[in-house]
Design an enzyme around this catalytic site. Structure first.
Site, mmCIF file in Angstrom:
data_model
loop_
_atom_site.group_PDB
_atom_site.id
_atom_site.type_symbol
_atom_site.label_atom_id
_atom_site.label_comp_id
_atom_site.label_asym_id
_atom_site.label_seq_id
_atom_site.Cartn_x
_atom_site.Cartn_y
_atom_site.Cartn_z
ATOM 1 N N LYS A 11 1.049 -1.287 0.173
ATOM 2 C CA LYS A 11 -0.032 -0.286 0.226
ATOM 3 C C LYS A 11 1.108 1.519 -0.557
ATOM 4 O O LYS A 11 2.038 1.138 0.161
ATOM 5 C CB LYS A 11 -1.253 -0.008 1.634
ATOM 6 C CG LYS A 11 -2.345 -0.988 1.551
ATOM 7 C CD LYS A 11 -3.147 -0.870 2.028
ATOM 8 C CE LYS A 11 -4.239 -2.129 2.444
ATOM 9 N NZ LYS A 11 -4.835 -2.335 3.327
ATOM 10 N N TYR A 51 -12.894 -1.439 -3.307
ATOM 11 C CA TYR A 51 -13.324 -1.752 -1.937
ATOM 12 C C TYR A 51 -14.626 -1.178 -1.424
ATOM 13 O O TYR A 51 -15.358 -0.896 -0.547
ATOM 14 C CB TYR A 51 -12.321 -1.009 -0.937
ATOM 15 C CG TYR A 51 -11.254 -0.600 -0.698
ATOM 16 C CD1 TYR A 51 -10.493 -2.337 0.655
ATOM 17 C CD2 TYR A 51 -9.560 -0.644 -0.751
ATOM 18 C CE1 TYR A 51 -9.472 -2.293 0.808
ATOM 19 C CE2 TYR A 51 -9.015 -0.716 -0.777
ATOM 20 C CZ TYR A 51 -8.343 -1.766 0.363
ATOM 21 O OH TYR A 51 -7.035 -2.680 0.549
ATOM 22 N N ARG A 87 -1.927 -14.302 4.391
ATOM 23 C CA ARG A 87 -3.011 -13.500 5.686
ATOM 24 C C ARG A 87 -2.026 -14.379 6.884
ATOM 25 O O ARG A 87 -2.189 -13.559 7.075
ATOM 26 C CB ARG A 87 -4.319 -13.872 5.177
ATOM 27 C CG ARG A 87 -5.436 -14.294 4.615
ATOM 28 C CD ARG A 87 -5.463 -12.460 4.164
ATOM 29 N NE ARG A 87 -6.458 -12.000 5.643
ATOM 30 C CZ ARG A 87 -6.862 -10.791 5.309
ATOM 31 N NH1 ARG A 87 -6.996 -9.987 4.372
ATOM 32 N NH2 ARG A 87 -7.556 -10.486 6.737
ATOM 33 N N ASN A 114 -1.612 -0.517 7.268
ATOM 34 C CA ASN A 114 -1.210 -1.199 7.244
ATOM 35 C C ASN A 114 -0.677 -1.731 6.115
ATOM 36 O O ASN A 114 -0.847 -2.988 6.411
ATOM 37 C CB ASN A 114 -2.161 -2.273 7.810
ATOM 38 C CG ASN A 114 -3.712 -1.999 6.814
ATOM 39 O OD1 ASN A 114 -3.923 -2.308 5.961
ATOM 40 N ND2 ASN A 114 -4.755 -2.838 7.086
ATOM 41 N N HIS A 117 -2.081 -5.464 1.579
ATOM 42 C CA HIS A 117 -3.441 -5.860 1.802
ATOM 43 C C HIS A 117 -3.042 -7.704 1.379
ATOM 44 O O HIS A 117 -2.195 -8.131 0.633
ATOM 45 C CB HIS A 117 -3.745 -5.560 0.118
ATOM 46 C CG HIS A 117 -5.263 -6.183 -0.424
ATOM 47 N ND1 HIS A 117 -7.054 -5.778 0.291
ATOM 48 C CD2 HIS A 117 -5.364 -6.844 -1.531
ATOM 49 C CE1 HIS A 117 -7.818 -6.612 -0.735
ATOM 50 N NE2 HIS A 117 -6.737 -7.638 -1.201
ATOM 51 N N GLU A 128 -10.327 -9.927 -7.940
ATOM 52 C CA GLU A 128 -9.150 -8.557 -7.071
ATOM 53 C C GLU A 128 -7.750 -8.717 -8.475
ATOM 54 O O GLU A 128 -7.188 -7.445 -8.729
ATOM 55 C CB GLU A 128 -8.307 -8.921 -5.605
ATOM 56 C CG GLU A 128 -9.634 -8.376 -5.049
ATOM 57 C CD GLU A 128 -9.529 -8.738 -3.798
ATOM 58 O OE1 GLU A 128 -10.448 -8.055 -2.822
ATOM 59 O OE2 GLU A 128 -8.316 -8.951 -3.346
#
Ligand code: IDP
Ligand code: MG
Length: 139
Positions: A11, A51, A87, A114, A117, A128
């Protein structure tokens, strides 16, 4: 798309801080193969679409502003059990709750900013990836 793939974005905060190399090194060292990658910047419309699931949430405007303020690295990653393992590698959404050694624990500043993604399902990984890459850009 095969279910051994996931989609990631490094990000804008991670790119601004010069963490592209360190984060990619960790991803590769964790057994993921990069099958697509580019430096790109999302428009406001792109971020609102990407999003869309969060568009009723109070932080939606903040999220769109954050994700569009500078370039990101978008990538498709391949590994057995890619979605779940990635994840685990990135850690909890809030870096304060993220496990030691995870990418968010190491590189994220806050719940909002954060660093990275990771897709939350095989279905979303395919959606995505196709949002950011054409078939010819995925190997
Ligand atoms: P995830 O990225 O861990 O899947 P989601 O709940 O899907 O987390 O939220 C998407 C993104 O929205 C987060 O990564 C974060 O950048 C942002 N976000 C989530 N919750 C908050 C919040 O409470 N405040 C500000 N930003 C948030
Ligand atoms: Mg999510």
């Amino acid at each position: 798309m095969a279910t051994n793939r996931t989609f990631t974005m490094l990000k804008p905060d991670a790119v601004e801080k010069g963490h592209i190399g360190a984060i990619l090194e960790k991803i590769i060292a964790s057994g993921f193969k990069i099958v697509a990658m580019k430096l790109t910047q999302m428009s406001k419309a792109d971020a609102q679409t990407f999003y869309a699931i969060h568009n009723e949430r109070p932080f939606f405007g903040e999220l769109v502003a954050y994700m569009t303020r500078g370039p990101i690295v978008a990538a498709v990653l391949e590994k057995d059990n890619a979605v779940e393992d990635f994840r685990t590698l990135i850690g909890s959404t809030n870096p304060a709750d993220a496990a030691e050694g995870t990418i968010r624990k190491l590189f994220a500043a806050s719940m909002g900013e954060n660093a990275v993604h990771g897709s939350d399902s095989d279905e979303n990984a395919a959606i995505e990836s196709a949002f950011h890459f054409s078939g010819r850009e995925m190997f």
